[in-house]
Write a protein that holds these residues in place. Structure first.
Motif, short mmCIF file in Angstrom:
data_model
loop_
_atom_site.label_atom_id
_atom_site.label_comp_id
_atom_site.label_asym_id
_atom_site.label_seq_id
_atom_site.Cartn_x
_atom_site.Cartn_y
_atom_site.Cartn_z
N GLU A 1 -18.32 -19.55 -13.01
CA GLU A 1 -18.78 -19.07 -11.74
C GLU A 1 -17.75 -18.26 -11.10
OE1 GLU A 1 -21.05 -21.34 -9.06
OE2 GLU A 1 -22.51 -22.20 -10.55
N ALA A 2 -16.46 -18.72 -11.23
CA ALA A 2 -15.38 -17.65 -10.67
C ALA A 2 -15.41 -16.26 -11.32
CB ALA A 2 -14.05 -18.46 -10.46
N GLU A 3 -15.45 -16.29 -12.49
CA GLU A 3 -15.14 -15.09 -13.49
C GLU A 3 -16.56 -14.29 -12.97
OE1 GLU A 3 -15.51 -14.03 -17.85
OE2 GLU A 3 -13.47 -14.65 -17.29
N LEU A 4 -17.67 -14.81 -13.02
CA LEU A 4 -18.96 -13.98 -12.86
C LEU A 4 -19.10 -13.58 -11.44
CD1 LEU A 4 -21.79 -16.43 -14.25
CD2 LEU A 4 -21.10 -14.02 -15.12
N GLY A 5 -18.37 -14.36 -10.34
CA GLY A 5 -18.57 -14.02 -8.89
C GLY A 5 -17.48 -12.72 -8.91
N HIS A 6 -16.54 -12.75 -9.65
CA HIS A 6 -15.61 -11.43 -9.51
C HIS A 6 -16.39 -10.18 -10.09
CE1 HIS A 6 -12.19 -8.89 -10.46
NE2 HIS A 6 -12.57 -8.80 -11.46
N ILE A 7 -16.88 -10.38 -11.13
CA ILE A 7 -17.62 -9.43 -11.95
C ILE A 7 -18.59 -8.95 -11.16
CG2 ILE A 7 -18.89 -8.61 -13.86
CD1 ILE A 7 -17.25 -10.68 -15.76
N VAL A 8 -19.40 -9.71 -10.50
CA VAL A 8 -20.58 -9.21 -9.72
C VAL A 8 -20.01 -8.68 -8.59
CG1 VAL A 8 -22.50 -10.12 -8.39
CG2 VAL A 8 -22.29 -11.05 -10.61
N GLY A 9 -19.09 -9.24 -7.81
CA GLY A 9 -18.47 -8.60 -6.75
C GLY A 9 -17.74 -7.31 -6.88
N ASP A 10 -17.11 -7.21 -8.05
CA ASP A 10 -16.40 -5.57 -8.45
C ASP A 10 -17.48 -4.83 -8.86
OD1 ASP A 10 -13.95 -4.50 -8.82
OD2 ASP A 10 -14.74 -4.38 -11.07
N SER A 11 -18.68 -5.14 -9.72
CA SER A 11 -19.38 -4.18 -10.10
C SER A 11 -20.53 -3.59 -9.46
CB SER A 11 -19.80 -4.29 -11.51
OG SER A 11 -20.71 -5.61 -11.43
N ALA A 12 -20.87 -4.70 -8.30
CA ALA A 12 -21.83 -4.56 -7.37
C ALA A 12 -23.28 -3.86 -7.98
CB ALA A 12 -21.29 -3.47 -6.42
N PRO A 13 -23.76 -4.91 -9.06
CA PRO A 13 -25.09 -4.24 -9.26
C PRO A 13 -26.13 -4.39 -8.54
CG PRO A 13 -24.47 -6.40 -10.16
CD PRO A 13 -23.41 -5.78 -9.39
N SER A 14 -27.31 -3.29 -8.59
CA SER A 14 -28.37 -3.41 -7.54
C SER A 14 -29.31 -4.67 -7.98
CB SER A 14 -29.13 -2.19 -7.88
OG SER A 14 -28.36 -0.94 -7.42
#
Length: 512
Positions: free
Chosen positions: A81-94
């Motif tokens: 979850e920490a890695e996914l949180g970083h990726i989602v926060g960084d890439s900001a998908p719609s």
């Protein structure tokens, strides 16, 4: 209009099988219908995440995003979850694309979810009748809103493994995908008549771009096993598949399965091309597969930021331990720490400089296959390139006298400076794997008061109860390479720590 999938857009192979995952499949007409309908729904999205399970829905979701001109971010379902949180926060998908019924973890909960629905029946309708203007059999796929994009526009944002910090999002342009797949078509004589089988994950370059988008660009077919196994490989090759993609762990399992599956060797022998990548294939697995099937395994070299750089050609000599020559359009050179270029390829593809099999340098590359940069990280992007515009791969290699690239390890973890020598861990690992008592081997440097660094080896023996002695292994390496390359420390393990792609995680090796 720039198109990644000419056959899909033109409708020239409408009735041909495009994708098959297990017992579910889509023809090109059906793929055009389902992906076209979804592409229309993605209009206006800045970026979309894709929950990249090994399913038909993942492939359709990525194709839809590419048709719509919307960058896709493949997500590894096994990430924490920490890695996914970083990726989602960084890439900001719609929004996030997922298969119906998939349970998404917490970090994705705030995103709008769009289920990827597969409806082959759309292909039976007309463009006017099908949702999103999907194409009828034999007709072209629709031009989804935003699909007419320039080759330099982003296609995918693929996150690195994060071994040296939080994962970075490599922005892969459409031209890099096209250039790599077309160069591989040249090197591997890859055509629309080929049928590819693989069981690789779909959140990285090898499994998704080369393994799924590759066949679709050629107008060929892909059969994904879902879960890799010898029985599935044999079944698909016996049923007409012509190519197999895998990583060393997979080929090792195939080599181990010849006795249990008597038809496996014959099935592999009928394949036109066996391709391995992501890490070096051990010599003994090369030899066992060739002895059983009469066919060598082709190795290639690439990474997230560059897609594919080199490969053994389909009509070339398979030499264990080498990853071939640069693909068409790719420039490659070896550079020492002080910036001196010691070996390179001329414009016509001939090697120059120190191609002696001994002079070690960092691989640097340039060409249309490169990413455009790390998302939101101009500092990391600038640091990744030399002053004259070459990408620093961090991989260390030599050029053999014949011009083939032989990777000896990573600059950060596999270049050992011992007693004034520069030693590549990879060549010692290969030598250790030639010992009849060694199943797996990893080598790294450890601090040494006298030598600066000493060579240390971690060994998985064939027989845990009676492993070869440390002195025997040191002598074996000294006789094959040189005395200064012998391991000074040897530790025995039941298994080496590896990631999902079979790469050894050297930072997790015990150093008691």
């Amino acid at each position: 209009m720039f198109s990644l999938f000419p056959a899909l857009v033109s409708g020239s192979v409408a009735d041909r099988s495009a994708l098959r995952f297990g017992d579910r499949s889509l023809t090109y007409a059906e793929l055009a219908a389902s992906a076209g309908a979804l592409a229309a729904r993605l209009d206006g999205a800045a970026r979309v995440a894709v929950w990249a399970t090994p399913t038909l829905e993942t492939a359709v979701g990525v194709v839809a995003a590419l048709l719509a001109g919307v960058p896709a971010v493949p997500l590894n379902p096994r990430s924490g979850e920490a890695e996914l949180g970083h990726i989602v926060g960084d890439s900001a998908p719609s929004l996030v694309l997922a298969a119906p019924g998939d349970v998404l973890p917490g970090p994705l909960g705030a995103l709008e979810r769009v289920d990827v629905t597969i409806d082959p029946g759309l292909a039976a309708g007309t463009k006017e009748e099908a949702p999103g203007g999907a194409a009828a059999p034999g007709s072209a796929a629709p031009a989804a809103p935003g699909a007419v994009t320039d080759p330099g526009s982003p296609a995918l944002v693929v996150y690195t493994s994060g071994t040296t910090g939080p994962p970075k999002g490599a922005v892969i342009p459409r031209r890099a995908i096209a250039a790599t797949l077309d160069a591989l078509a040249d090197a591997w004589q890859w055509t629309g008549d080929d049928v590819l089988v693989h069981g690789l994950p779909l959140f990285h370059v090898h499994g998704l771009i080369i393994g799924v988008l590759g066949p679709l660009r050629r107008g060929g077919s892909v059969r994904h096993l879902g879960r890799f196994g010898a029985e599935g490989v044999a079944r698909e090759l016996d049923a007409g598949a012509t190519m197999l993609f895998g990583v060393p762990t997979m080929y090792h399992r195939l080599a181990e399965a010849f006795d249990e599956h008597p038809g496996l060797a014959g099935a592999l022998g009928r394949a036109r091309l066996l391709v391995s990548g992501s890490a070096a294939l051990p010599l003994h697995d090369h030899e066992r597969i060739r002895a059983a099937t009469g066919r060598g395994v082709v190795e290639r070299y690439g990474m997230t930021e560059t897609l594919m750089n080199t490969s053994v050609r389909a009509d070339g000599e398979v030499r264990p331990g080498t990853v071939g020559v640069p693909l068409p359009g790719v420039g490659l050179r070896l550079v020492e720490e002080d910036g001196t270029t010691i070996a390179w390829y001329e414009a016509d593809g001939t090697p120059a400089g120190a191609y002696d099999g001994e002079s070690v340098g960092e691989i640097q590359v340039r060409g249309p296959n490169l990413f455009t940069g790390y998302l939101n990280r101009p500092d990391a992007t600038a640091a990744a390139f030399s002053a004259d515009g070459w990408f620093r791969t961090g991989d260390m290699a030599v050029l053999d006298p014949g011009g083939s690239v032989r990777i000896v390890g990573r600059k950060a973890t596999d270049l050992i400076k011992s007693g004034g020598y520069k030693i590549g861990a990879g060549e010692i690992e290969n030598a250790l794997l030639e010992h009849p008592g060694v199943r797996e081997a990893a080598v790294a440097g450890e601090p040494d008061a006298d030598l600066g660094e000493r060579v240390a080896a971690w060994i998985v023996p064939l027989d845990l109860q009676e492993p070869p002695s440390a002195d025997e292994l040191a002598g074996h390496v000294a006789n094959r390479l040189a005395p200064h390359k012998r391991p000074r420390t040897v530790r025995f393990l039941e298994a080496l720590p590896r990631n999902d792609m079979g790469k050894i995680l050297k930072r997790e090796l015990p150093r008691d």
